[in-house]
Scaffold this active site. Structure first.
Site, mmCIF file in Angstrom:
data_model
loop_
_atom_site.group_PDB
_atom_site.id
_atom_site.type_symbol
_atom_site.label_atom_id
_atom_site.label_comp_id
_atom_site.label_asym_id
_atom_site.label_seq_id
_atom_site.Cartn_x
_atom_site.Cartn_y
_atom_site.Cartn_z
ATOM 1 C CG HIS A 183 -5.243 3.583 0.819
ATOM 2 N ND1 HIS A 183 -4.930 2.510 0.325
ATOM 3 C CD2 HIS A 183 -6.466 3.673 0.230
ATOM 4 C CE1 HIS A 183 -5.901 1.675 -0.123
ATOM 5 N NE2 HIS A 183 -6.850 2.578 -0.326
ATOM 6 C CG ASN A 240 -13.470 1.095 -4.688
ATOM 7 O OD1 ASN A 240 -13.800 0.294 -4.296
ATOM 8 N ND2 ASN A 240 -12.615 1.938 -4.330
ATOM 9 C CG ASP A 291 -2.233 0.620 0.914
ATOM 10 O OD1 ASP A 291 -2.459 1.853 0.716
ATOM 11 O OD2 ASP A 291 -3.197 -0.138 0.920
ATOM 12 C CB SER A 298 -9.206 0.118 0.072
ATOM 13 O OG SER A 298 -8.921 0.424 -1.509
#
Ligand SMILES: [Ca+2]
Ligand SMILES: [Ca+2]
Length: 375
Positions: free
Chosen positions: A162, A253, A128, A320
């Site tokens: 994130h 998404n 990430d 996520s």
């Protein structure tokens, strides 16, 4: 000389007024006590020990209990009285301020934790934007950055938030602060393959997968992806899977309201990765959650509270956020059943998921930790 001193002190004692001695005694330091009678409360007993009305801080209704301000001497005296059952100093208490995000019990993470399965020692690589390793509610064990530039070469710095959020869903610590992760005793590894703006490339993801294989990671979480297929990214995802790593990836998404398009991204779409869709608290697919035949499991991905840099916490939406619920559950199940191969673990998660409806939206359904552990 000695004789004179004794005489002097005797004279001094004689001259101290009795009233004064008594006053000095009442000024002795008092502290909070809880006192319980063995039957109906008798305030006369308290009076006999010199407990004034002002020292009665509260008298309870349902049990014969008083909250009192007492000297140690008064407390000892009451302790020895035949009609007093308990004398305790009033203990300090404070609110346990850890919040349990809704998704953790929703995947049976708390049930599994109560049974002793916390992901202890299971290594989870978070591919990430890095993880803020100084966060009060995270314990990051190791890491690696695929970037060379000074802004991005530290895997323990997360300029985006994130990766720190994803990490918290897997393993936020079980303490009195912040939030609770699904597998709080799993070992977090920060593998920075996305920069502080949240961008990266397939080369970086492949490098992160290679590092994870070489460093014996048990689980890789990839809350990332792209729409472009890549034979080399697929080869690296397959290699991780072949080497025994459980590969978990966000489905993407790119869903729509109808929920009928084929929009799962890469690497989730590869057979060697578990594609995770996002649901809300009512077990409905989030409209943004990608759909298609590759969807394998569902997990919470709406209004997910987790850690963000700077000892902060925030709620995010996305597949996520769903993927790390599955990674956390997998860590718990592996804690309970360490003999399982990654393939066996994956099949177990599929078999024990709670069916939520059409498989192209929900896959096998909501991942369920305790069902898998007790299966
Ligand atoms: Ca916590
Ligand atoms: Ca897949």
């Amino acid at each position: 000389m000695k004789k004179l001193l004794i005489v002097l002190s005797t004279i001094l004692l004689l001259f101290i007024p009795f009233q004064h001695v008594f006053a000095a005694e009442t000024q002795e330091e008092k502290s909070d006590y809880l006192v319980m009678f063995d039957g109906p409360a008798k305030s006369g007993i308290l009076k006999a020990f010199g407990v004034d009305d002002e020292d009665v801080l509260h008298s309870f209704d349902l049990l014969p209990v008083y909250h009192l301000n007492l000297t140690d001497g008064q407390a000892n005296g009451l302790q020895n009285h035949p009609h007093i059952e308990h004398v305790e100093s009033n203990a300090d208490a404070k609110a346990f301020s850890q919040t349990v995000p809704w998704g953790v019990p929703h995947v049976q993470g708390t049930t599994a934790q109560d049974a002793g399965y916390t992901g202890n020692g299971v290594k989870v690589a978070i591919l990430d934007t890095g993880i803020d390793a100084s966060h009060e509610d995270l314990n990051v064990v190791g890491g690696y950055s695929v970037f060379d530039d000074s802004a991005n070469n530290d895997p323990f710095y997360d300029g985006s938030g994130h990766g720190t959020h994803v990490a918290g869903t897997v393993a936020a610590l079980d303490n009195n602060v912040g939030v609770l992760g699904v597998a709080p005793q799993s070992d977090l590894y920060a593998v920075k393959v996305l920069n502080n703006s949240g961008s990266g490339s397939y080369a970086g993801i492949a490098e992160g997968l290679e590092w994870s294989i070489q460093n014996d990671m048990d689980i890789v979480n990839m809350s990332l992806g792209g729409s472009q297929s890549s034979s080399i990214l697929e080869a690296y995802t397959d290699l991780a899977n072949d080497e025994g790593v459980l590969v978990v990836a966000a489905a993407g998404n790119s869903g729509n309201r109808g929920g009928n398009n084929d929009s799962v991204g890469y690497p989730a779409k590869y057979d060697s990765a578990i594609a995770v869709a996002a649901i809300d608290q009512n077990n409905n697919r989030a409209t943004f959650s990608s759909t298609g035949p590759a969807v394998e499991l569902s997990a919470p991905g709406v209004n997910v509270l987790s850690t963000v840099p700077g000892d902060n916490y925030d709620s995010y939406n996305g597949t996520s956020m769903a993927a790390p619920h599955v990674a956390g559950v997998a860590a718990q199940v592996w804690d309970a059943k360490p003999h399982l191969s990654n393939t066996e673990l994956r099949e177990l998660l599929q078999q024990t998921a709670q069916n939520l409806g059409p498989s192209h939206r929900y896959g096998h359904g909501l991942v369920q930790s305790f069902e898998a552990i007790s299966h």
